[in-house]
Scaffold this active site. Structure first.
Site, PDB file in Angstrom:
ATOM      1  N   GLY A   1     -29.679 -38.561  53.882  1.00 19.11           N
ATOM      2  CA  GLY A   1     -30.233 -37.756  52.799  1.00 19.11           C
ATOM      3  C   GLY A   1     -31.525 -37.072  53.209  1.00 19.11           C
ATOM      4  O   GLY A   1     -31.966 -37.171  54.356  1.00 19.11           O
ATOM      5  N   TYR A   2     -32.134 -36.378  52.264  1.00 21.81           N
ATOM      6  CA  TYR A   2     -33.376 -35.654  52.578  1.00 21.81           C
ATOM      7  C   TYR A   2     -34.542 -36.617  52.805  1.00 21.81           C
ATOM      8  O   TYR A   2     -35.365 -36.405  53.689  1.00 21.81           O
ATOM      9  CB  TYR A   2     -33.704 -34.663  51.470  1.00 21.81           C
ATOM     10  CG  TYR A   2     -32.841 -33.419  51.506  1.00 21.81           C
ATOM     11  CD1 TYR A   2     -32.215 -33.004  52.678  1.00 21.81           C
ATOM     12  CD2 TYR A   2     -32.654 -32.646  50.365  1.00 21.81           C
ATOM     13  CE1 TYR A   2     -31.429 -31.849  52.711  1.00 21.81           C
ATOM     14  CE2 TYR A   2     -31.874 -31.497  50.395  1.00 21.81           C
ATOM     15  CZ  TYR A   2     -31.264 -31.114  51.569  1.00 21.81           C
ATOM     16  OH  TYR A   2     -30.493 -29.973  51.600  1.00 21.81           O
TER      17      TYR A   2
ATOM     18  N   CYS B   1     -41.933 -39.153  43.118  1.00 19.00           N
ATOM     19  CA  CYS B   1     -42.824 -38.150  43.716  1.00 19.00           C
ATOM     20  C   CYS B   1     -43.850 -37.617  42.726  1.00 19.00           C
ATOM     21  O   CYS B   1     -45.060 -37.633  42.992  1.00 19.00           O
ATOM     22  CB  CYS B   1     -42.000 -37.014  44.311  1.00 19.00           C
ATOM     23  SG  CYS B   1     -40.821 -36.251  43.208  1.00 19.00           S
TER      24      CYS B   1
ATOM     25  N   ASN C   1     -42.926 -33.603  47.918  1.00 18.01           N
ATOM     26  CA  ASN C   1     -42.097 -34.650  47.322  1.00 18.01           C
ATOM     27  C   ASN C   1     -41.406 -35.521  48.369  1.00 18.01           C
ATOM     28  O   ASN C   1     -41.133 -36.691  48.139  1.00 18.01           O
ATOM     29  CB  ASN C   1     -41.056 -34.052  46.370  1.00 18.01           C
ATOM     30  CG  ASN C   1     -40.211 -32.985  47.028  1.00 18.01           C
ATOM     31  OD1 ASN C   1     -40.754 -31.969  47.490  1.00 18.01           O
ATOM     32  ND2 ASN C   1     -38.915 -33.189  47.085  1.00 18.01           N
TER      33      ASN C   1
HETATM   34  N1  NAP Z   1     -35.704 -36.145  47.047  1.00 15.06           N
HETATM   35  C1  NAP Z   1     -36.899 -36.522  46.632  1.00 15.06           C
HETATM   36  O1  NAP Z   1     -37.820 -35.710  46.459  1.00 15.06           O
HETATM   37  C2  NAP Z   1     -37.179 -37.971  46.382  1.00 15.06           C
HETATM   38  C3  NAP Z   1     -38.506 -38.370  46.244  1.00 15.06           C
HETATM   39  C4  NAP Z   1     -38.766 -39.707  46.002  1.00 15.06           C
HETATM   40  C5  NAP Z   1     -37.728 -40.620  45.908  1.00 15.06           C
HETATM   41  N2  NAP Z   1     -36.446 -40.192  46.050  1.00 15.06           N
HETATM   42  C6  NAP Z   1     -35.379 -41.194  45.990  1.00 15.06           C
HETATM   43  O2  NAP Z   1     -34.904 -41.381  47.302  1.00 15.06           O
HETATM   44  C7  NAP Z   1     -33.520 -41.696  47.290  1.00 15.06           C
HETATM   45  C8  NAP Z   1     -32.796 -40.711  48.217  1.00 15.06           C
HETATM   46  O3  NAP Z   1     -32.997 -39.409  47.717  1.00 15.06           O
HETATM   47  P1  NAP Z   1     -32.518 -38.137  48.527  1.00 15.06           P
HETATM   48  O4  NAP Z   1     -33.173 -36.991  47.880  1.00 15.06           O
HETATM   49  O5  NAP Z   1     -32.720 -38.345  49.977  1.00 15.06           O
HETATM   50  O6  NAP Z   1     -30.980 -38.108  48.201  1.00 15.06           O
HETATM   51  P2  NAP Z   1     -29.757 -37.498  49.034  1.00 15.06           P
HETATM   52  O7  NAP Z   1     -30.224 -36.436  49.932  1.00 15.06           O
HETATM   53  O8  NAP Z   1     -28.725 -37.185  48.036  1.00 15.06           O
HETATM   54  O9  NAP Z   1     -29.276 -38.730  49.953  1.00 15.06           O
HETATM   55  C9  NAP Z   1     -28.798 -39.864  49.391  1.00 15.06           C
HETATM   56  C10 NAP Z   1     -28.443 -40.873  50.454  1.00 15.06           C
HETATM   57  O10 NAP Z   1     -28.108 -42.043  49.733  1.00 15.06           O
HETATM   58  C11 NAP Z   1     -26.818 -42.471  50.060  1.00 15.06           C
HETATM   59  N3  NAP Z   1     -26.172 -42.942  48.852  1.00 15.06           N
HETATM   60  C12 NAP Z   1     -25.913 -42.215  47.747  1.00 15.06           C
HETATM   61  N4  NAP Z   1     -25.349 -42.984  46.828  1.00 15.06           N
HETATM   62  C13 NAP Z   1     -25.251 -44.207  47.375  1.00 15.06           C
HETATM   63  C14 NAP Z   1     -24.756 -45.442  46.940  1.00 15.06           C
HETATM   64  N5  NAP Z   1     -24.262 -45.573  45.712  1.00 15.06           N
HETATM   65  N6  NAP Z   1     -24.847 -46.495  47.785  1.00 15.06           N
HETATM   66  C15 NAP Z   1     -25.368 -46.351  49.011  1.00 15.06           C
HETATM   67  N7  NAP Z   1     -25.852 -45.218  49.467  1.00 15.06           N
HETATM   68  C16 NAP Z   1     -25.788 -44.170  48.661  1.00 15.06           C
HETATM   69  C17 NAP Z   1     -26.116 -41.297  50.643  1.00 15.06           C
HETATM   70  O11 NAP Z   1     -25.158 -41.816  51.560  1.00 15.06           O
HETATM   71  P3  NAP Z   1     -24.056 -40.931  52.271  1.00 15.06           P
HETATM   72  O12 NAP Z   1     -24.792 -40.330  53.439  1.00 15.06           O
HETATM   73  O13 NAP Z   1     -22.992 -41.877  52.660  1.00 15.06           O
HETATM   74  O14 NAP Z   1     -23.606 -39.889  51.296  1.00 15.06           O
HETATM   75  C18 NAP Z   1     -27.240 -40.528  51.291  1.00 15.06           C
HETATM   76  O15 NAP Z   1     -27.462 -40.935  52.612  1.00 15.06           O
HETATM   77  C19 NAP Z   1     -33.095 -41.604  45.838  1.00 15.06           C
HETATM   78  O16 NAP Z   1     -33.058 -42.879  45.306  1.00 15.06           O
HETATM   79  C20 NAP Z   1     -34.185 -40.814  45.186  1.00 15.06           C
HETATM   80  O17 NAP Z   1     -34.371 -41.171  43.846  1.00 15.06           O
HETATM   81  C21 NAP Z   1     -36.160 -38.892  46.316  1.00 15.06           C
END
Ligand code: NAP
Ligand code: NAP
Ligand code: NAP
Ligand code: NAP
Ligand code: ZN
Ligand code: ZN
Lengths: 341, 54, 341, 341, 341, 54
Positions: free
Chosen positions: A11-12, A147, A308
């Site tokens: 993910g990101y 964030c 973020n």
């Molecule tokens: N984006 C932001 O700005 C931000 C900031 C702070 C916190 N967060 C938190 O960080 C986490 C990741 O965010 P992201 O933006 O990186 O999301 P993302 O790009 O959609 O990536 C999500 C990752 O999580 C995995 N995943 C999704 N659903 C899952 C599940 N049910 N069980 C196990 N793995 C799962 C995916 O696996 P696959 O590769 O197999 O699809 C992927 O590698 C989230 O919890 C989010 O709330 C995000």
């Protein structure tokens, strides 16, 4: 060397962790997981890693021995594979939302449904070194805040703690498209998402609960998606205490942040960047905090900005890792940001 | 012209409408289900709000 | 009143057609089709139509009686529903690629596989009023050219026809994200597509064939996706004929385009918009054509810009409809474009 | 410690130099000059430096003793203050265009007027470690090439030197708004410059001369301003030698760049970043080089991307400084770049 | 035919007026003024007019006989040339701020200094047909409100008038770079202005006064510059009256706006454009008004969006002109806006 | 209607034109100087191309 596994490495947030940790001199990344991309190279979907690693993704349930688990996947904290590693002694640093709220009722209000693991949430230390550095040095479970929550907490907490502001705050958050992750689908198609001022949460944004928990304030929050990939900003409208002066505000912030490596107080009279501006923070671990105080009309606005994916997520998690493992706190987080950009 | 049970906006129900057909309110875009045809009874269909979040 | 059905009404070209045709005083839109959104309001996914129509989508195979069929869906020209309407006398205006190439071998090279309907392609009149106005007034099957092809043809054809340029041309196309339609998926996620200079076709772009067919030139073409939603531009590098002067070029263009309602010659010495610039053409049916000629070094570059959804697609189709149905040619296409934007 | 003065410290290149050099462990920035902002803090107009320095601008003619002079101001190489420092033994690294062209006649053609200092240009070593590393270790005058020139040279030179391409090349450059510096005025107003595809040089771009000098090729070049702040990309259309294969190309690049710290060969079959893309290089010192070869039709396009303020200017200058002063070549240039962005 | 002169024709508002009025079938543009560009063609700096006019700029003090004067230049209402025309019977429609505030004390607070012409301000009718249509049909002096003020007034006034909201409102405005005009200078350089979330007015924005005057509410307002050229949006946080329901809100808006040609109520449950979004309104004269009401927590947010150069300025002025001169109100304002964009 | 000496485009010269007045060609935007009024003689004014570079 600290052995680290990144769950949700595709993910990101996962990619940002890898960008910071692969060159980190005291860390070895022993695994990055993805079911979707299992077996593929991590530099396949994270192109900035090309030339820096040959790592490939492991499936989510194949976690090697490690010292620290960084969770960048929703719900991962409760998975069997993660629990096994934790039971074997790994420190857990969760960037997802599940462990951030200590109170199950609050969790229910904002997330709907029962908390998947209230006992874990109860012991988690908030991953905010500025407020919890001491506890973080020995925490086994760390819950990195959201964030925009991080930005708002860093803007509000010093003034709230010093009694300089009233009990109510209205938070207006703005965030780029990476905030919804790499799998957002149709709502994030370029032709739809470009140029928007999308008021996706006019009120009741989930980060209300985190900010309230950290500051003791009564928080109302809305948020708008803006035309940026990275970057978040919060405006916090608060009521100044009677007789408050600009000097009081600056003194309170200075007292709290003078020695903080990643918080700067930005409230200047001149130039294009007088108040916290996310764009110059992209890729950094800074949270810039500033304010505007119109004493004559009693209007006080606290403003904070960050990336973020940086201080708002992966960067902050790495800072927590450094604190927890006794490493220099800035390690891996040295990037100053870009201007112009 | 019926009134949308969600927002009070006007909904023109086609003559040919059938039981359980789903209409869309032009004002609030709620999905409106035809609960009965004669007499015409409509209700807001169970909410499946799309995610719009970040 | 001309009764028109739009096949593929839910796409970006479909939406642009509806935006132009719903207020068109001489046209009634009798249907817009979509399988994905059948039964839903057309202003649901085309928000600029809110307040202007109560139309809902019909499935692709439910086509009412109509005078003109506008096809904005790949492959639609060969569908049973469309064939039935055509047999009943409807004029066909196809914006998709299938009927553009008269030669099945060329189709095979660029699209792979056999042409689905060579006999239809053989009779289709190219939907370019600037070159085929007379034929269009009575055409039953009209094949609107591709967006960048239209721009390149309008830049090249007058000089090629006048013998002012050599037989070879190198076309460099640039296009925004709407060029790949509303269903492009992951490659068009905002965080990936924003800010790109994506060389999606370094060479061998399909529009080579259309440009060659229309101009008689030998064409090589590449294309890059740029950070814009709408807009396309082509740079055509050609060899000037011996002794060519700027005046010759201007005279040739003037002869061809003086009376054209939607082609302007833009090659100026001053200002921010000296050469054709897509951004000021968004929403319009203009194709601006210009050139830069360095006689001393024998370098001639022809440049054209348009809105890929306007003169590059839907707008051009409406112009063809007007020509074919004997309506004033500018009807529904009056918008001048925006500046600044 | 190497004492460095930055002439033109208030510009965009100057700011980028300061961002890299202030945290550089082996360098002390002893001065940054600006007449416009003399006496003001450097973090006033370069906001990413806030918290990292208390330096203020010196006027251009007040240059302290130093080991290296970095020139980020047009014409500065010929100024009295700079000459005095050079005579006192300072190494000169010029990022401006004046010393890049060894041949005065070429300078005249591209810049108009006589060369201000042909004898200086005659001895300057091109600031491109990939081609001149040995000479740079002892050069007293270093002329860093132009941003798009650097990209084109790195794409072309290995194949040209290996005889794999014909003598002619057509270069198509694309660049963001920072390429015209911080003082560009009305042409760069946001409302005018946003969203453009501004063909500011349809042909005859000045970098032709630099590319020709470095590669021995006959070069024609045009350039377009695109909607980005940073980033440059070049597409180089060349004629493949008879019988050329993809393997030959990869082998030639590999031979040249396998050990280069800042050049990567990017030509992949999959993903969103198959070919060099500037946006993921912002802030880095990388130049990504790639190619697309259609053997069947004899079409070979070489593509390179970089950050015009990074490897295209300030970053490359710092790399040269490291090489010249015997420092580790990557020092100060470790940033990997951001994705998404 | 109505003879119209545009004072300040070279600015962004002036250009937008010309774009609407030159093709307006009932209007003749008899002059457009600019001192800076006097004698030059109006299509020189307004490139969308190319092919549509041969008009050149007159100096500001050379105003011909006309029926209506449209002022798009600060301070112009008080100039001798304008006064002379007004005395000769021309209707005055001022888009600048001077005549908007009836109360000189309020003017002093927000603009500093004495009102240049209180007697003129006292008689001016606010240029908002939705509130003052009857008065506008015979007004001699019309003061078009500010762009964000217009949006906020249209969102607030129906609910305030119906007693559905409390007396206080907090307005959060967001606006693109064209909002500061074509002469903004360094703060609007592309590399600085791109990508910003510039909180240029954390509180005390001047439009507070206009909104208060029109709605009777007590208004606090801040504003942020966002990465867009055109477009403005306001979020108005208000206190719902006891027992308020969504139906009450909709009914109040419907009562007011059902027959308005340029106000739409947008508050939908689905799609990418559920609430007012400026980007789909660029070039139009629409103001979309919407709301989000969380009855459980008593949170009511009113949202409005428009094009600052359209309904926020030039478009609204043309609508006023149509109303005043007895022309069809939509004339010249037919454009529906673009999607995608 | 005169022809622009730069591009051949049509320039309408006002009746009231004066010696040394500068006109602007609507097509190429060259500045055209009136060299003589009777007979009318026009020429491209010395080139002061604005910079447009990066
Ligand atoms: N984006 C932001 O700005 C931000 C900031 C702070 C916190 N967060 C938190 O960080 C986490 C990741 O965010 P992201 O933006 O990186 O999301 P993302 O790009 O959609 O990536 C999500 C990752 O999580 C995995 N995943 C999704 N659903 C899952 C599940 N049910 N069980 C196990 N793995 C799962 C995916 O696996 P696959 O590769 O197999 O699809 C992927 O590698 C989230 O919890 C989010 O709330 C995000
Ligand atoms: N976008 C441009 O710039 C541009 C310019 C010139 C020409 N064109 C051509 O215009 C056509 C439409 O392009 P677009 O950009 O509007 O695409 P789009 O946004 O993806 O929309 C495609 C439309 O076609 C329908 N469709 C897709 N596959 C179909 C099939 N196999 N049979 C019947 N209908 C099908 C879809 O129906 P559902 O609604 O049921 O999904 C949808 O309504 C294409 O042929 C394209 O080549 C596009
Ligand atoms: N921007 C790029 O992408 C890029 C890439 C490669 C090379 N370069 C070259 O790097 C140099 C700086 O470019 P930039 O983009 O940083 O420009 P910039 O932002 O406009 O800054 C120019 C700097 O040069 C100084 N300066 C200007 N004219 C001068 C003169 N006549 N004498 C002494 N100093 C003068 C200015 O001083 P004040 O502060 O007193 O105004 C300012 O500090 C140029 O030579 C440019 O060709 C630029
Ligand atoms: N931009 C918006 O979104 C917006 C929205 C609503 C209202 N407005 C108002 O509309 C007016 C024009 O705004 P704009 O954005 O078009 O500004 P702009 O692009 O800067 O244009 C200003 C125009 O006003 C003329 N002007 C400037 N100062 C003048 C003076 N002292 N006396 C006479 N003329 C003068 C200029 O003349 P020269 O050509 O000779 O320089 C120019 O034509 C302003 O009053 C502004 O407050 C703007
Ligand atoms: Zn409803
Ligand atoms: Zn001319």
């Amino acid at each position: 060397m600290v052995d680290v596994a990144v769950v949700g490495g595709a993910g990101y947030i996962g990619g940002e962790l890898l960008r910071m940790l692969i060159p980190h001199p005291d860390v070895t990344v022993v695994a990055a997981t993805s079911d979707r991309l299992a077996g593929r190279r991590v530099d396949g979907n994270h192109p900035t890693l090309r030339g820096h690693t040959d790592l490939t993704y492991a499936p989510h349930d194949r976690l090697p021995d490690c010292d620290v688990l960084l969770l960048a996947a929703p719900g991962a904290a409760m998975s069997d594979a993660v629990r096994a590693r934790v039971n074997a002694g790994a420190v857990l640093i969760d960037i997802g939302p599940e462990l951030r709220l200590a109170d199950p009722a609050t969790y229910r209000r904002y997330y709907g449904g029962e908390h998947p693991s209230p006992e874990l949430a109860a012991v988690a230390v908030p991953g905010l070194p500025e407020l919890h550095r001491a506890a973080l040095t020995k925490a086994d479970t760390i819950a990195v805040p959201g964030c925009m929550a991080t930005a708002a907490i860093l803007a509000l907490q010093p003034l709230a703690a010093a009694g300089l502001i009233g009990p109510d705050v209205l938070v207006d958050g703005r965030i780029g498209s990476s905030g919804s992750g790499s799998q957002a689908g149709e709502v994030n198609q370029h032709a739809e998402r470009a140029g928007v001022l999308r008021v996706f949460a006019p009120s009741g944004h989930r980060h209300e609960a985190e900010i309230a928990q950290a500051t003791g304030l009564s928080v109302r929050m809305g948020a708008t998606g803006v035309d940026a990939v990275r970057g978040a900003q919060v405006l916090c409208r608060v009521t100044p205490a009677d007789g408050l002066t600009e000097l009081d505000i600056r003194t309170a912030y200075r007292a709290r942040y003078a020695d903080e490596p990643f918080v700067r107080v930005i409230a200047q009279r001149r130039g294009n960047y007088r108040l916290p501006e996310p764009k110059i923070l992209l890729g950094t671990n800074y949270c810039d905090v500033g304010f505007s105080f119109d004493a004559a009309h009693g209007e006080l606005v606290l403003i904070a900005a960050l990336d973020n994916l940086g201080k708002g997520g992966a960067g902050n998690a790495v800072q927590c890792l450094n604190v927890r493992m006794g490493l220099p706190e800035r390690r891996g987080l040295e990037f100053l940001g870009l201007h112009p950009i | 012209m019926s009134a949308c049970p969600q927002c009070g906006g006007g909904i023109s129900v086609p003559e040919s409408v059938q039981l359980n057909e789903i209409l869309e309110c032009p004002e609030c875009r709620a999905e409106i289900e035809v609960m009965s045809v004669d007499p015409l009874l409509i209700a807001v269909a169970p909410d499946v709000d799309e995610d719009w979040g970040e």
